[in-house]
Design a protein around this motif. Structure first.
Motif, PDB file in Angstrom:
ATOM      1  N   ARG A 154       0.465  -0.863  -0.160  1.00 31.73           N
ATOM      2  CA  ARG A 154       0.024   0.249   0.083  1.00 31.73           C
ATOM      3  C   ARG A 154       0.904   1.093   0.329  1.00 31.73           C
TER       4      ARG A 154
ATOM      5  N   GLU B 144      -0.200   3.899  -2.826  1.00 25.10           N
ATOM      6  CA  GLU B 144      -1.750   4.813  -1.042  1.00 25.10           C
ATOM      7  C   GLU B 144      -1.449   5.500  -1.090  1.00 25.10           C
TER       8      GLU B 144
ATOM      9  N   ARG C 231      -1.870   9.585  -0.023  1.00 27.66           N
ATOM     10  CA  ARG C 231      -2.602  10.031   1.055  1.00 27.66           C
ATOM     11  C   ARG C 231      -1.690  11.697   2.349  1.00 27.66           C
TER      12      ARG C 231
END
Lengths: 466, 496
Positions: free
Chosen positions: B350, B353, B357
């Motif tokens: 991840r 991402e 973010r």
């Protein structure tokens, strides 16, 4: 059944369901520990059920011994009390497997064999080539602290257990660590469970780092007339640039056992005598993966070092023979148990340079007490010394006790550690299972007091009678 | 925070233990010990420099007699306030206990005092082809004792493991002055893994006065690659591909474009200032193994749109490539008066991402976030640069940090990968751990540190005492209430 047994059965049935609670004789017999039988066998389905069972046991001062497939119930000191066998085989769920992140989260009852199949689909594995592999559960493997030949390349359980959830003796469901490969938040309580033999709580979920499966594997067997040559080669390999994933020494008697028959735990394994140099000391060096250039380098280095250590012969196992040998190496403990009705296997940890002393001490004890001996030693300094008498009688038990005590003293002098991994139950009254008392036993008792203040979990099985 | 005052007679007693010149009480001198590498502060009432374990025992007994909190301190490079005297008291500084006591080349073990500097140990054994593998970025200054307390990591822990994988035995002074050896130099000590419990306990269970550590063979060959990417996404996707492809380099560090430009303007290491991100990848082992892996890395980087992969041709080039990485936080520190480095971990799948973010969270609060981190194990170090003199900035930074850490937890990660909880994140612990988890940890702390004198106010947020929970969770009340009462009383003392 006793009145307390009736009442207990009723309550446990209420918690885990009738189909998961049993008092029938074969079931009870399966979970006998050192001659002590439980009153009830219960197979909980969740951490919450276990917590309820523990609450009940704490209130009524009942003793619980957790079990998976029951392959290691003979380990540890003799329990002082035993009422409930807590069998975790139903809790075998794979909670999460993130192959991309190389992490796995499973219930304690998951069998290693099933996990291996699951991971293999993603070309991954857990580096736990442990004995009783066909039946052993992951929870039992961790709680017993058993090691594997792969520790040379991958470390031991504490190096890849990332976190865990567990139920303590106070019926608390708690966790520590996490599911990611790096984490320093909070105390690493899960590490305390490794090798704790069910004395602190029951692991209900285990998070591991997984590893890429090497594309190929090779095994070199190098033989020597004496143990010193084998130790010399191991030292040379450890100092060389090549990196074996496993590196073990087999005594001539163990090498012969490998050739004799397949272990009862894996009857399909082919006997390997025709290509095992015997009866000699053998260094087994396993390597995984690598380009053709690297494999050639490994072969060259091995040949050079074997010559320098004055080996009497070297065999490179081919793809057909290697799995059979690997199986025998993994199943060495059950193979030793098969070999003698009174097999007494000591687990000794010393610094690598002290291994020779321990070999010598074991050989003199064996000779002095007329006991056949087999040795398996890992390069890290973990030694399995097995005394293999032909029968178990009072006289033999006496001799085994003397030999075990001598080994315990030899290990302490090295300095190092010693414990009895497996032995006849009758021997446990004649010698201590856990070797010489440790200076930090007081701290261990404090830990036990936190996790299990009522002493309901596997009482008596651990170090210092914990 | 209430500061305890230690009475002059007690100070004189302390001076008799270690010598007058080894005790600091002058407020201006104490100020130096109010800080570490974190944004926190905590001033001790006095600082003491023991020379040996006997003196540490005597100091602990003294602290017990007078009810004075104790905090161990190495070089003060910690990033979570672990070595700060949050509740005042005595800071036990191990800078004089900096001797390598024994090196066992044959068995690859070293016995060191806690004040030994991490890199000094590696230097001392390098001639024998060995090193001490954990290599925190502060390794030129940080000490083994501090590393043990924090379970320190570093770039090469990706392949070699963190501190806990390299410590085999400890000698610790418990808060009551008891000196105990735990673990063992030999493998597989019998009993519970107390070393595993102590490493990373952030100085709350005992003061380490001696550590036995493993020494690791130096690799025959090291190959260092610098892969340059147009976007951060390409770099993070490369890391995910490396991990999923089952290739574990020795180190895999990432630096984003914003950070590259700042670092290059200061260090002049020849970093590509127009890049979106770079990966610094190191592979090592036997020559053939390193070459094979370097080729595989180059191939995967190329497949993930690396515009260039540079391979260091010699040790000088290798050092140049690492120079930017190792000095990155220093460089970032120059763009604003204050900086705050985060330490979260997420699953490596991840990464793309997560970085996107985290950038969004920063922008929302008006901060540019610099990212220099251990990409290979998903250990993020978002860096927030700010000016604490500007009203409201510090509060906004703390809120930003909290949101970043919350994101890590949401993604299945953790609040600290290597810096520790200390006094920085104790209040965040409930985001990760249940009250039951935390209570159990408090009970363990109380078992070793019953009066709460050792490093109070760290790691665990205040909450239920151990005695209370035992009474609640076990059904037998009689025997427990009494011992619980004792524990409950003492726990009150340790909680601010």
């Amino acid at each position: 059944m006793s009145a307390i047994g009736e009442k207990l059965l009723g309550t446990l049935t209420g918690i885990a369901g009738e189909e998961n609670t049993s008092v029938n004789a074969p079931d009870i017999a399966r979970y006998v520990v050192d001659g002590l039988a439980p009153q009830v066998v219960v197979r909980p389905g969740s951490a919450e059920e276990i917590a309820e069972i523990f609450r009940l046991c704490a209130a009524d001062k009942l003793a619980v011994i957790p079990a998976g497939s029951g392959t290691k119930l003979r380990m540890g000191g003799p329990p002082t009390r035993y009422d409930v066998a807590l069998v975790l085989t139903r809790m075998a769920r794979v909670h999460a497997y993130d192959a991309g992140d190389l992490t796995l989260s499973v219930g304690p009852g998951a069998r290693l064999a099933d996990l291996a199949t699951l991971l293999e689909k993603q070309r991954q594995f857990l580096p736990l080539a442990v004995p009783f592999a066909a039946k052993a559960t992951i929870g039992g493997t961790v709680a017993s602290g058993i090691d594997s030949p792969l520790r040379q390349g991958y470390g031991t359980t504490r190096d890849f257990l990332l976190g865990a959830e567990f139920v303590t003796g106070t019926a608390t469901i708690a966790k520590s660590g996490g599911r990611v490969v790096k984490n320093v938040a909070g105390y690493d309580l899960h590490k305390l469970f490794i090798g704790s033999l069910g004395t602190l709580g029951v692991l209900t979920r285990l998070n591991f780092k997984t590893f890429p499966l090497p594309e190929s594997s090779r095994m070199f067997l190098v033989s020597f007339a004496g143990a010193s040559g084998a130790l010399d080669l191991v030292e040379r390999i450890v100092r060389s640039p090549i990196e074996p994933s496993s590196l073990d020494i087999l005594s001539p008697s163990l090498a012969q056992l490998f050739g004799g028959r397949a272990p009862s735990t894996d009857p399909g394994l082919a006997p390997i005598d025709s290509w095992l140099p015997s009866p000699e000391w053998v260094v087994a060096a396993g390597f995984g993966g690598g380009s053709a250039a690297l494999q050639q380098r490994v072969a060259d280095e091995m040949a050079r070092m074997a010559a320098e250590a004055k080996a009497s012969g070297t065999v490179l196992l081919d793809d057909k023979k290697r799995p059979a040998f690997w199986g025998q190496l993994r199943e060495a403990v059950p193979l030793l148990l098969d070999a003698s009705p009174g097999a007494t296997i000591l687990r000794i940890g010393v610094l690598p340079k002290c291994m020779g002393e321990i070999f010598t001490a074991a050989q003199s004890s064996a000779e002095r007490h007329g006991l056949p001996l087999a040795i398996l030693a890992r390069a890290a300094g973990a030694i399995y010394a097995a005394f293999l008498p032909e029968k178990v009688d009072e006289d033999t038990l006496g001799r085994l006790a003397l030999a075990a005590n001598e080994m315990s003293e030899a290990a302490a002098a090295a300095p190092g550690f010693s414990s009895i991994l497996y032995c006849p139950a009758q021997l446990k009254g004649k010698t201590t299972v856990w070797g010489r008392e440790r200076a930090d036993l007081g701290l261990m008792r404090k830990v036990k007091q936190v996790f299990d203040p009522e002493g309901i979990l596997s009482p008596g099985r651990f170090v210092g009678g914990i | 925070m209430t500061q305890r005052r230690i009475n002059p007679e007690a100070i004189q007693e302390l001076e008799r233990i270690v010598g007058r010149e080894q005790v600091l009480t002058d407020p201006t001198e104490l100020r130096l010990y109010e800080y570490d590498g974190s944004v926190e502060t905590g001033r001790p009432d006095c600082v003491v420099f023991p020379a040996n374990k006997g003196e540490v025992v005597a100091i602990a007994r003294w602290a017990n007699r007078h009810g004075v909190p104790m905090v161990g301190r190495g070089a003060g490079t910690g990033l979570s306030g672990g070595a700060l005297a949050r509740e005042g008291g005595v800071q036990v500084v191990f800078s004089r206990m900096n001797h390598i006591l024994a090196i066992d080349y044959e068995n690859r073990r070293a016995v060191v005092e806690p004040g030994v500097v991490n890199m000094d140990l590696s230097r001392a054994v390098a001639h024998a082809g060995l090193h001490y593998a954990p290599d925190p970025s502060s390794q030129k200054a940080c000490t083994i004792g501090g590393n043990v307390a924090e379970n320190a990591g570093g770039p090469h822990t990706l392949r070699y493991g963190v501190t806990t994988n390299h410590v085999v035995a400890l000698e610790v002074v418990l808060p009551d002055g008891e000196l105990v050896r735990i673990g063992g130099a030999a493998p597989d000590p019998t009993g519970y893994d107390l070393v595993g419990l102590f490493v990373g306990s952030e100085g709350t269970l005992g003061l380490v006065v001696e550590a036995t550590v493993k020494l690791t063979r130096l690799p025959e060959t090291v190959k260092t690659l610098l892969a340059v990417f147009e976007t951060a996404d390409d770099a993070t996707e490369t890391v995910a591909a490396l991990t999923a492809g089952g290739i574990t380099p020795a180190a895999c560090e990432m630096m984003d474009g914003w950070t590259i430009r700042i670092v290059e303007s200061w260090i002049h290491a020849g970093l590509p200032t127009d890049a979106g991100a770079l990966l610094l990848i190191e592979v090592d082992g036997a020559r053939e193994a390193a070459e094979e892996q370097a080729a595989a890395m180059t191939e995967i980087c190329g497949r993930n749109r690396a515009r260039e992969v540079r391979v260091a041709r010699d040790e000088r080039e290798r050092e140049a490539l690492w120079k930017g990485r190792k000095n990155a936080f220093g460089a970032l520190g120059r763009v604003a008066p204050d900086s705050y480095v985060q330490d979260g971990v997420i699953p490596r799948t991840r990464l793309p991402e997560a970085l996107r973010r985290i950038g969004e969270i920063g922008r929302k609060h008006g901060f540019e976030v610099g990212n220099v981190f251990h990409a290979g194990d998903g250990n993020l170090h978002p860096m927030l640069c700010f000016d604490s003199r500007e009203p409201g900035q510090f509060e906004r930074v703390i809120e930003t940090a909290r949101e970043i850490i919350t994101l890590c937890i949401e993604m299945g990660g953790t609040i600290t990968g290597e810096h520790g909880v200390g006094m920085e994140k104790d209040r965040l612990m409930p985001l990760l751990f249940s009250e039951a988890d935390l209570t159990l940890m408090r009970c363990v702390r109380e078992a070793f540190n019953p009066l709460g004198l050792l490093n109070p106010g760290k790691v665990l947020p205040s909450g239920k005492g151990c005695g209370e929970i035992r009474v609640l969770s076990t059904m037998s009340q009689a025997g427990r209430a009494e011992s619980g009462g004792t524990a409950g009383r003492s726990s009150g003392k340790s909680q601010p």
